[in-house]
Design a protein around this motif. Sequence first.
Motif, mmCIF file in Angstrom:
data_model
loop_
_atom_site.group_PDB
_atom_site.id
_atom_site.type_symbol
_atom_site.label_atom_id
_atom_site.label_comp_id
_atom_site.label_asym_id
_atom_site.label_seq_id
_atom_site.Cartn_x
_atom_site.Cartn_y
_atom_site.Cartn_z
ATOM 1 N N GLY A 189 38.314 -49.557 21.142
ATOM 2 C CA GLY A 189 36.938 -49.074 21.301
ATOM 3 C C GLY A 189 36.386 -49.386 22.690
ATOM 4 O O GLY A 189 36.879 -50.285 23.391
ATOM 5 N N LYS A 233 34.559 -49.320 12.536
ATOM 6 C CA LYS A 233 34.304 -48.563 11.296
ATOM 7 C C LYS A 233 34.759 -47.107 11.483
ATOM 8 O O LYS A 233 35.360 -46.513 10.574
ATOM 9 C CB LYS A 233 32.806 -48.671 10.973
ATOM 10 N N ALA A 234 34.490 -46.557 12.664
ATOM 11 C CA ALA A 234 34.911 -45.166 12.917
ATOM 12 C C ALA A 234 36.435 -45.063 12.845
ATOM 13 O O ALA A 234 36.987 -44.077 12.339
ATOM 14 C CB ALA A 234 34.393 -44.706 14.276
ATOM 15 N N SER A 273 36.525 -50.436 0.679
ATOM 16 C CA SER A 273 35.273 -49.670 0.720
ATOM 17 C C SER A 273 34.488 -49.838 -0.575
ATOM 18 O O SER A 273 33.286 -49.610 -0.612
ATOM 19 C CB SER A 273 35.571 -48.193 0.967
ATOM 20 N N SER A 287 39.324 -54.906 6.092
ATOM 21 C CA SER A 287 38.329 -53.961 6.610
ATOM 22 C C SER A 287 38.473 -52.570 5.977
ATOM 23 O O SER A 287 37.620 -51.717 6.165
ATOM 24 C CB SER A 287 38.422 -53.859 8.130
ATOM 25 N N HIS A 304 31.020 -62.933 10.892
ATOM 26 C CA HIS A 304 31.658 -61.898 10.064
ATOM 27 C C HIS A 304 31.774 -62.392 8.616
ATOM 28 O O HIS A 304 31.456 -61.683 7.666
ATOM 29 C CB HIS A 304 33.031 -61.583 10.655
ATOM 30 N N LYS A 360 31.438 -53.150 15.944
ATOM 31 C CA LYS A 360 31.575 -52.927 14.499
ATOM 32 C C LYS A 360 31.542 -51.432 14.184
ATOM 33 O O LYS A 360 32.301 -50.945 13.357
ATOM 34 C CB LYS A 360 30.446 -53.652 13.749
ATOM 35 N N GLU A 361 30.651 -50.716 14.887
ATOM 36 C CA GLU A 361 30.583 -49.256 14.649
ATOM 37 C C GLU A 361 31.886 -48.582 15.063
ATOM 38 O O GLU A 361 32.383 -47.697 14.372
ATOM 39 C CB GLU A 361 29.433 -48.640 15.461
ATOM 40 N N GLU A 362 32.430 -49.028 16.194
ATOM 41 C CA GLU A 362 33.681 -48.416 16.664
ATOM 42 C C GLU A 362 34.835 -48.707 15.685
ATOM 43 O O GLU A 362 35.642 -47.826 15.382
ATOM 44 C CB GLU A 362 34.037 -48.955 18.054
ATOM 45 N N ASP A 381 37.485 -45.312 9.181
ATOM 46 C CA ASP A 381 37.133 -44.055 8.490
ATOM 47 C C ASP A 381 38.158 -42.968 8.807
ATOM 48 O O ASP A 381 38.571 -42.214 7.921
ATOM 49 C CB ASP A 381 35.738 -43.573 8.922
ATOM 50 N N GLU A 421 27.499 -55.332 17.536
ATOM 51 C CA GLU A 421 27.021 -54.157 16.784
ATOM 52 C C GLU A 421 27.816 -52.908 17.173
ATOM 53 O O GLU A 421 28.292 -52.173 16.317
ATOM 54 C CB GLU A 421 25.518 -53.930 17.008
ATOM 55 N N GLU A 422 28.000 -52.710 18.484
ATOM 56 C CA GLU A 422 28.728 -51.532 18.951
ATOM 57 C C GLU A 422 30.202 -51.593 18.512
ATOM 58 O O GLU A 422 30.781 -50.614 18.052
ATOM 59 C CB GLU A 422 28.620 -51.499 20.480
#
Length: 401
Positions: free
Chosen positions: A49, A304-305, A212, A209, A88, A300-302, A308, A297-298
Amino acid sequence: MARFNENFLELKESYLFSEVAKRVSTFKEKHPERSVIRLGIGDVTLPLGKAVVEAMHRAADEMGKAETFRGYGPEQGYDFLRKAIAGHYRSFGVELDIDEIFVSDGAKSDTGNITDLFGRDNTVLIPDPVYPVYVDTNTMNSRNIVYINGTAENDFLPMPDRSIHADIIYICSPNNPTGACYNRAQLREWVDYALENDAVILFDSAYESFVSDSSLPHSIYEIEGAESCAVEFCSLSKTAGFTGTRCGYTIVPKAITSVSADGREMSLNKMWNRRQCTKFNGVPYVIQRAAEAVFSEEGKEEAKAMTDAYMQNARIISDTMERLGIRYTGGINSPYIWFECPFGMNSWDFFDFLLEKAGVVGTPGAGFGSNGDNWFRLTAFNSKENTVEAMERFRSLLKKD
Ligand code: MLT
């Protein structure tokens, strides 16, 4: 002449994924024109990321200036990363002291390294099928291994058998290779069994991770009492694309003790610290800064993407199994899909068949234990395009007309 460790005679000639790689490279040499899609080893394909790469750049720049250069770091890991890892765990409701967190170069190394702490006369309980490192590293030390069977009948989630005594218990959940995931009640039973036996659970949560379903635990410490009987191993390899970057963490709670044959007690946390100080010089500073960014925060979003995207691939694979009526597990809270080999084939024969006829690489279940003899593992870690193509080839190979 130096004598070798004869326990190595008990190991299979090569490590599972080395054997798979060898067969694929022989095939490529023979058929350079064929396109091969790799859904074998669980190696990620998406790049790191942006937040992670920027943190690496900043840390590399620091290393190039006298004022911010760093030499040896703490063997246990830098506090900035240990604090991020503690944060975490707090998100699952687990409070850890940072002295219980040890930064590592990955869960593979530490699930093997931890065996340094235990005497050879322990009985080790290992599920079959499972990640081969647990069996191999204990075989290298000639420990008595007792297997518990994971089969389609128990959804590949074996439960404790109270007629067996164990001192050390390996659990991997979500499981590699089957993708099955223990729920809280099942982990409760394992923790109770460990406490009754004064045993230690070595809990591999490398795939947490991918969980879900909010009712499923991410960490064994979500189960009360686990802090006095379980060591947990996790890794950023699959979470954030660190297979080549190498960073993980091992949690050794201060409450766990172990005893010597004459009854003297030792803290496993102190022993692990002693072992790490002797044998490990820590993960590079630049990598630890990159790992810290995974928990921003950034970051974690990366991450998660990424998960996904891989889970979309998992659905493509599991949909194929559904359409072909093939029995399978995994693919829901895990990037692995574990299915019964078609045509009653054994898993190495199916490996060769799939490679030769469709140019698709998977992992034969036999490599994870004898209960995997007729099962096969595919990973969701390739690109969507390759996964779709692999499943088209798979369907045309297996479709019944
Ligand atoms: C696997 O394919 O089972 C994993 O990539 C192995 C590992 O993480 O070492």
